[in-house]
Design a protein around this motif. Structure first.
Motif, PDB file in Angstrom:
ATOM      1  N   HIS A 107       0.818  -1.202   0.005  1.00 18.82           N
ATOM      2  CA  HIS A 107      -0.023  -0.017   0.044  1.00 18.82           C
ATOM      3  C   HIS A 107       0.950   1.509  -0.055  1.00 18.82           C
ATOM      4  CE1 HIS A 107      -2.357  -3.312   2.073  1.00 18.82           C
ATOM      5  NE2 HIS A 107      -3.473  -2.730   1.389  1.00 18.82           N
ATOM      6  N   PHE A 108       0.393   2.263  -0.601  1.00 21.19           N
ATOM      7  CA  PHE A 108       0.866   3.502  -0.353  1.00 21.19           C
ATOM      8  C   PHE A 108       1.198   4.118   0.981  1.00 21.19           C
ATOM      9  CE2 PHE A 108       0.340   8.271  -1.030  1.00 21.19           C
ATOM     10  CZ  PHE A 108       1.246   8.785  -1.552  1.00 21.19           C
ATOM     11  N   TYR A 109       0.501   3.669   1.859  1.00 22.69           N
ATOM     12  CA  TYR A 109       0.609   4.156   3.406  1.00 22.69           C
ATOM     13  C   TYR A 109       1.769   3.443   4.105  1.00 22.69           C
ATOM     14  CZ  TYR A 109      -2.064  -0.040   4.725  1.00 22.69           C
ATOM     15  OH  TYR A 109      -2.359  -1.315   4.742  1.00 22.69           O
ATOM     16  N   GLU A 110       2.137   2.402   3.322  1.00 28.63           N
ATOM     17  CA  GLU A 110       3.383   1.923   3.922  1.00 28.63           C
ATOM     18  C   GLU A 110       4.717   2.518   3.593  1.00 28.63           C
ATOM     19  OE1 GLU A 110       3.436  -2.956   3.800  1.00 28.63           O
ATOM     20  OE2 GLU A 110       1.728  -2.332   2.504  1.00 28.63           O
ATOM     21  N   GLY A 111       4.659   3.508   2.746  1.00 32.23           N
ATOM     22  CA  GLY A 111       5.856   4.300   2.321  1.00 32.23           C
ATOM     23  C   GLY A 111       6.343   4.275   0.931  1.00 32.23           C
ATOM     24  N   TYR A 112       5.652   3.178   0.366  1.00 28.52           N
ATOM     25  CA  TYR A 112       5.938   2.997  -1.271  1.00 28.52           C
ATOM     26  C   TYR A 112       5.585   3.954  -2.043  1.00 28.52           C
ATOM     27  CZ  TYR A 112       7.589  -1.737   0.361  1.00 28.52           C
ATOM     28  OH  TYR A 112       8.172  -2.719   0.993  1.00 28.52           O
ATOM     29  N   SER A 113       6.170   4.359  -3.169  1.00 29.31           N
ATOM     30  CA  SER A 113       5.657   5.013  -3.897  1.00 29.31           C
ATOM     31  C   SER A 113       4.481   4.361  -4.865  1.00 29.31           C
ATOM     32  CB  SER A 113       6.728   5.620  -5.162  1.00 29.31           C
ATOM     33  OG  SER A 113       7.302   4.556  -6.030  1.00 29.31           O
ATOM     34  N   MET A 114       3.590   5.320  -5.463  1.00 32.41           N
ATOM     35  CA  MET A 114       2.454   4.573  -6.430  1.00 32.41           C
ATOM     36  C   MET A 114       3.352   3.817  -7.426  1.00 32.41           C
ATOM     37  SD  MET A 114      -0.227   4.744  -5.170  1.00 32.41           S
ATOM     38  CE  MET A 114      -1.428   5.979  -4.119  1.00 32.41           C
ATOM     39  N   GLN A 115       4.510   4.062  -7.864  1.00 32.63           N
ATOM     40  CA  GLN A 115       5.032   3.211  -9.000  1.00 32.63           C
ATOM     41  C   GLN A 115       5.334   1.990  -8.362  1.00 32.63           C
ATOM     42  OE1 GLN A 115       8.234   5.598 -10.611  1.00 32.63           O
ATOM     43  NE2 GLN A 115       6.867   6.601 -11.932  1.00 32.63           N
TER      44      GLN A 115
END
Ligand code: HPA
Length: 273
Positions: free
Chosen positions: A84-92
């Motif tokens: 998920h985005f909230y885990e700190g990953y970029s959307m890419q």
């Protein structure tokens, strides 16, 4: 070649000899729904951490592996767990798995999630066929230099969720005697659950269910030319509609309780594809 595409090609070439067949269908299993993979006649499993550069989930309830298997005569590639985005990953990064599945050969992508009910006629435990989404509160996964090998710069989003697949989902539900709602899914960033005011906003925008995934994956999948459909399991009524505070435990408990209905729907649906 773009860096994104180069990374994807590297991941794919590192996996080649572990891929048992060219999958037709990709299935992303959301929070608490990963048990469905046990229904498959498993041909291979690849933990995400075995794939260099692949984003790995940090959330409980998300196992984190690809499962290749067959069910109802279909060759399926399941994702048990997503990031998920909230885990700190970029959307890419969030859409990397979808892009990799497209490069592994899938033509159809089934997205599933646990979601909060915004439509006050819904109840926890309901299943919802996603008819459309609202993704514009989170960054687009397609931002950045376009990767032509993956898709066009300005992809059409006028029909993200395939009407024929939605029809098949409804036929599958009827065959199993299950109720299946229709609705609009809105993706917000999380990880905090929404405020009651935010949920009133979501409702006034026409959303029926709220969650923290799926819409961006659907966008990346359409960019890649895949047929897409999605099912939300309503695990709780959204903030302000629910009388009790929201918690991940409640989400997981409802998902466990309703997983039999979900699994029945999916199994029947796969038989119709
Ligand atoms: N809000 C956002 N995401 C969710 C919810 C919710 O109420 N329930 C399950 N995922």
């Amino acid at each position: 070649m773009s860096k994104i595409y180069e990374n994807l090609e590297n991941m794919l070439s590192g996996l080649r000899e572990r891929i048992p067949f060219t999958p037709q269908i990709g299935l992303v299993l959301g929070s608490g729904l990963g048990g469905f993979a046990e229904k498959l006649k498993v041909a291979a499993e690849i933990p995400y951490q075995d794939i260099p550069g692949f984003p790995v989930s940090t959330v409980s309830g998300h196992a984190g592996k690809f499962v290749f298997g067959t069910l109802q005569g279909k060759d399926i590639l399941c994702m048990q767990g997503r990031v998920h985005f909230y885990e700190g990953y970029s959307m890419q990064q969030v859409v990397t798995p979808v892009r990799l599945m497209a490069m592994m050969g899938i033509k159809t992508l089934i997205l599933t999630n646990a979601a909060g009910g915004v439509n006050s006629s819904f109840e926890p435990g309901n299943l919802m066929c996603i008819r459309d989404h609202i993704s514009c509160f989170v960054p687009s996964p397609l931002i950045g230099r376009n990767v032509l090998e993956l898709g066009t710069r300005f992809p059409d989003m006028s029909c993200v969720y395939d009407p024929e697949l939605c029809g098949a989902l409804h036929r599958a539900a009827a065959l199993r005697g299950l109720s299946l709602k229709d609705g609009i899914y809105i993706q917000l960033s999380g990880p905090g659950y929404e405020t009651p005011a935010e949920i009133r906003m979501c409702a006034s925008l026409g959303a029926d269910a709220v969650g923290m995934s799926t819409a961006v994956e659907a966008m990346a999948a359409r960019h890649a030319g895949l047929r897409v459909c999605g099912v939300s399991l309503i695990t709780n009524m959204a903030s302000g509609i629910s009388k009790t505070p929201l918690s991940h435990t409640e989400v997981q408990e409802t998902a466990n309780r309703a997983s039999r209905d979900f699994e029945g729907l999916m199994e029947e649906f796969l038989g119709l594809l």
